[in-house]
Motif scaffolding. Structure first.
Motif, PDB file in Angstrom:
ATOM      1  N   GLY A  93       0.816  -1.211   0.000  1.00 26.61           N
ATOM      2  CA  GLY A  93       0.000   0.000   0.000  1.00 26.61           C
ATOM      3  C   GLY A  93       0.849   1.259   0.000  1.00 26.61           C
ATOM      4  O   GLY A  93       2.073   1.185   0.030  1.00 26.61           O
ATOM      5  N   PRO A  94       0.215   2.427  -0.050  1.00 24.06           N
ATOM      6  CA  PRO A  94      -1.244   2.596  -0.039  1.00 24.06           C
ATOM      7  C   PRO A  94      -1.886   2.560  -1.439  1.00 24.06           C
ATOM      8  O   PRO A  94      -3.104   2.591  -1.546  1.00 24.06           O
ATOM      9  CB  PRO A  94      -1.408   3.989   0.583  1.00 24.06           C
ATOM     10  CG  PRO A  94      -0.196   4.732   0.111  1.00 24.06           C
ATOM     11  CD  PRO A  94       0.915   3.715   0.096  1.00 24.06           C
ATOM     12  N   TYR A  96      -2.954   0.510  -3.648  1.00 21.72           N
ATOM     13  CA  TYR A  96      -3.340  -0.854  -4.008  1.00 21.72           C
ATOM     14  C   TYR A  96      -3.815  -0.938  -5.465  1.00 21.72           C
ATOM     15  O   TYR A  96      -3.524  -1.903  -6.171  1.00 21.72           O
ATOM     16  CB  TYR A  96      -4.451  -1.356  -3.083  1.00 21.72           C
ATOM     17  CG  TYR A  96      -4.078  -1.301  -1.617  1.00 21.72           C
ATOM     18  CD1 TYR A  96      -3.028  -2.064  -1.117  1.00 21.72           C
ATOM     19  CD2 TYR A  96      -4.764  -0.474  -0.736  1.00 21.72           C
ATOM     20  CE1 TYR A  96      -2.678  -2.007   0.230  1.00 21.72           C
ATOM     21  CE2 TYR A  96      -4.419  -0.406   0.607  1.00 21.72           C
ATOM     22  CZ  TYR A  96      -3.380  -1.166   1.077  1.00 21.72           C
ATOM     23  OH  TYR A  96      -3.027  -1.096   2.402  1.00 21.72           O
ATOM     24  N   SER A 110     -13.822  -0.527  -5.878  1.00 26.97           N
ATOM     25  CA  SER A 110     -12.499  -0.598  -5.262  1.00 26.97           C
ATOM     26  C   SER A 110     -11.932   0.801  -5.034  1.00 26.97           C
ATOM     27  O   SER A 110     -12.249   1.739  -5.762  1.00 26.97           O
ATOM     28  CB  SER A 110     -11.546  -1.412  -6.136  1.00 26.97           C
ATOM     29  OG  SER A 110     -11.384  -0.805  -7.390  1.00 26.97           O
ATOM     30  N   CYS A 111     -11.092   0.895  -4.049  1.00 27.65           N
ATOM     31  CA  CYS A 111     -10.471   2.173  -3.671  1.00 27.65           C
ATOM     32  C   CYS A 111      -9.456   2.589  -4.731  1.00 27.65           C
ATOM     33  O   CYS A 111      -8.593   1.810  -5.121  1.00 27.65           O
ATOM     34  CB  CYS A 111      -9.783   2.023  -2.315  1.00 27.65           C
ATOM     35  SG  CYS A 111      -9.023   3.531  -1.700  1.00 27.65           S
ATOM     36  N   PRO A 116      -5.930   5.744   1.852  1.00 25.14           N
ATOM     37  CA  PRO A 116      -6.944   4.722   2.165  1.00 25.14           C
ATOM     38  C   PRO A 116      -8.028   5.202   3.122  1.00 25.14           C
ATOM     39  O   PRO A 116      -9.142   4.696   3.099  1.00 25.14           O
ATOM     40  CB  PRO A 116      -6.109   3.589   2.788  1.00 25.14           C
ATOM     41  CG  PRO A 116      -4.815   4.216   3.193  1.00 25.14           C
ATOM     42  CD  PRO A 116      -4.577   5.320   2.225  1.00 25.14           C
ATOM     43  N   CYS A 119     -11.450   6.056   1.642  1.00 22.00           N
ATOM     44  CA  CYS A 119     -12.297   5.013   1.061  1.00 22.00           C
ATOM     45  C   CYS A 119     -13.068   4.276   2.153  1.00 22.00           C
ATOM     46  O   CYS A 119     -12.651   4.245   3.315  1.00 22.00           O
ATOM     47  CB  CYS A 119     -11.458   4.005   0.283  1.00 22.00           C
ATOM     48  SG  CYS A 119     -10.612   4.714  -1.150  1.00 22.00           S
ATOM     49  N   GLN A 121     -14.356   0.772   3.928  1.00 21.60           N
ATOM     50  CA  GLN A 121     -13.613  -0.464   4.144  1.00 21.60           C
ATOM     51  C   GLN A 121     -13.899  -1.466   3.028  1.00 21.60           C
ATOM     52  O   GLN A 121     -13.002  -2.205   2.611  1.00 21.60           O
ATOM     53  CB  GLN A 121     -13.937  -1.070   5.505  1.00 21.60           C
ATOM     54  CG  GLN A 121     -12.989  -2.227   5.832  1.00 21.60           C
ATOM     55  CD  GLN A 121     -13.172  -2.761   7.220  1.00 21.60           C
ATOM     56  OE1 GLN A 121     -14.292  -2.867   7.708  1.00 21.60           O
ATOM     57  NE2 GLN A 121     -12.073  -3.122   7.877  1.00 21.60           N
ATOM     58  N   LEU A 124     -11.725  -0.581   0.118  1.00 24.81           N
ATOM     59  CA  LEU A 124     -10.323  -0.864   0.433  1.00 24.81           C
ATOM     60  C   LEU A 124     -10.048  -2.369   0.365  1.00 24.81           C
ATOM     61  O   LEU A 124      -9.050  -2.803  -0.223  1.00 24.81           O
ATOM     62  CB  LEU A 124     -10.019  -0.330   1.834  1.00 24.81           C
ATOM     63  CG  LEU A 124      -8.557  -0.029   2.179  1.00 24.81           C
ATOM     64  CD1 LEU A 124      -7.926   0.895   1.155  1.00 24.81           C
ATOM     65  CD2 LEU A 124      -8.466   0.577   3.570  1.00 24.81           C
ATOM     66  N   LEU A 165      -6.502  -2.737   7.014  1.00 29.15           N
ATOM     67  CA  LEU A 165      -7.395  -2.115   6.034  1.00 29.15           C
ATOM     68  C   LEU A 165      -8.554  -1.397   6.721  1.00 29.15           C
ATOM     69  O   LEU A 165      -9.708  -1.528   6.341  1.00 29.15           O
ATOM     70  CB  LEU A 165      -7.926  -3.180   5.063  1.00 29.15           C
ATOM     71  CG  LEU A 165      -6.873  -3.956   4.289  1.00 29.15           C
ATOM     72  CD1 LEU A 165      -7.513  -5.085   3.485  1.00 29.15           C
ATOM     73  CD2 LEU A 165      -6.066  -3.034   3.374  1.00 29.15           C
ATOM     74  N   TYR A 171      -4.373   1.608   9.409  1.00 32.15           N
ATOM     75  CA  TYR A 171      -4.150   1.413   7.982  1.00 32.15           C
ATOM     76  C   TYR A 171      -2.678   1.046   7.744  1.00 32.15           C
ATOM     77  O   TYR A 171      -1.808   1.351   8.560  1.00 32.15           O
ATOM     78  CB  TYR A 171      -4.493   2.685   7.201  1.00 32.15           C
ATOM     79  CG  TYR A 171      -5.950   3.064   7.293  1.00 32.15           C
ATOM     80  CD1 TYR A 171      -6.874   2.588   6.367  1.00 32.15           C
ATOM     81  CD2 TYR A 171      -6.411   3.869   8.327  1.00 32.15           C
ATOM     82  CE1 TYR A 171      -8.221   2.916   6.454  1.00 32.15           C
ATOM     83  CE2 TYR A 171      -7.758   4.198   8.429  1.00 32.15           C
ATOM     84  CZ  TYR A 171      -8.654   3.712   7.491  1.00 32.15           C
ATOM     85  OH  TYR A 171      -9.984   4.038   7.586  1.00 32.15           O
TER      86      TYR A 171
END
Length: 240
Positions: A93-94, A96, A110-111, A116, A119, A121, A124, A165, A171
């Motif tokens: 990360g971050p 992803y 998706s984020c 993070p 976003c 959960q 993420l 996450l 995080y």
């Protein structure tokens, strides 16, 4: 992960001034190559041949692009013992969403941000799961190449850390191990052996319900490569 001393007394200073598992392989006349696609080897690979792809690949540094260098090595193996270390981006990360091509975005929504915390959960976790899907694909490609070699070979995969996450408001990773949640300390670890390897050597692996740690990592590699060393501890190998 490559340290050969006692984990209870580990320090970066000690690690820098003693042999690691890669040094042992070099002294054993094995051909060792470290292929870098992450953030450097923190001096672990200083004594072996290194190929750094981070400067070439930059933003779209998907792990499968390491296959070009892997193929070069596999097609020109001269040493009886060849060790290739792949320091992949994996699920780091971050960012992803930057770890996999668009066709691997199977889990949605998706984020798609570098922060993070912005976003949900669900977003993420979906982005993270997409990285896992892509890692599975990448490892499959590496194993297929080893199968094509039709030689005594193996692949060991382990993550250096887990990832928070959003659980407990946390995080990424990096919480001191004494306080870190299981999301940051529970890691994947798997081994694949070629059919020829299994025919040549009778063994079994440690039961999956037994607790293991990164301390098993270097000793398992030594055992799998069948390289003798005074630093090797049989009880720290996953091969029995």
């Amino acid at each position: 992960m490559f340290y050969m001393g006692e984990y209870e007394t580990f320090s970066i200073r000690n690690a820098e001034h003693r042999a690691n598992v890669l040094s042992i392989f070099s002294k054993a006349q094995a051909d060792v190559t470290w292929i870098e696609n992450n953030s450097g080897c923190k001096k672990v690979c200083d004594r072996v041949k290194t190929i750094d792809l981070t400067k070439v690949l930059k933003e779209e540094n998907y792990d499968e692009k390491l296959l070009i260098e892997i193929d070069k090595i596999l097609n020109n193996i001269k040493s009886k013992k060849t060790l290739i270390v792949l320091h992949t981006m994996g699920s780091h990360g971050p960012k992803y969403y930057k770890r996999y091509p668009k066709e691997f975005e199977k889990f949605q929504p998706s984020c798609k941000t570098n922060n993070p915390q912005e976003c949900s959960q669900e977003e993420l976790v979906n982005a993270f799961d997409n990285t896992i899907l892509y890692t599975d694909y990448f490892l499959d490609l590496v194993i297929k190449r080893l199968k094509q070699q039709n030689k005594k070979s193996f692949l060991i995969y382990a993550s250096d850390h887990g990832e928070s996450l959003g659980e407990h408001g946390l995080y990424l990773h990096g919480v001191p191990v004494k306080f870190a949640p299981k999301e940051q300390t529970h890691i994947p670890f798997f081994i694949w052996f070629s059919d020829i390897y299994k025919k040549d050597r009778s063994f079994k692996t440690l039961e999956t319900n037994e607790k293991i740690s990164h301390e098993h990592f270097p000793h398992t590699i030594l055992d799998a490569m069948q390289v003798n060393s005074k630093y090797f501890k049989k009880d720290k190998s996953l091969i029995r």
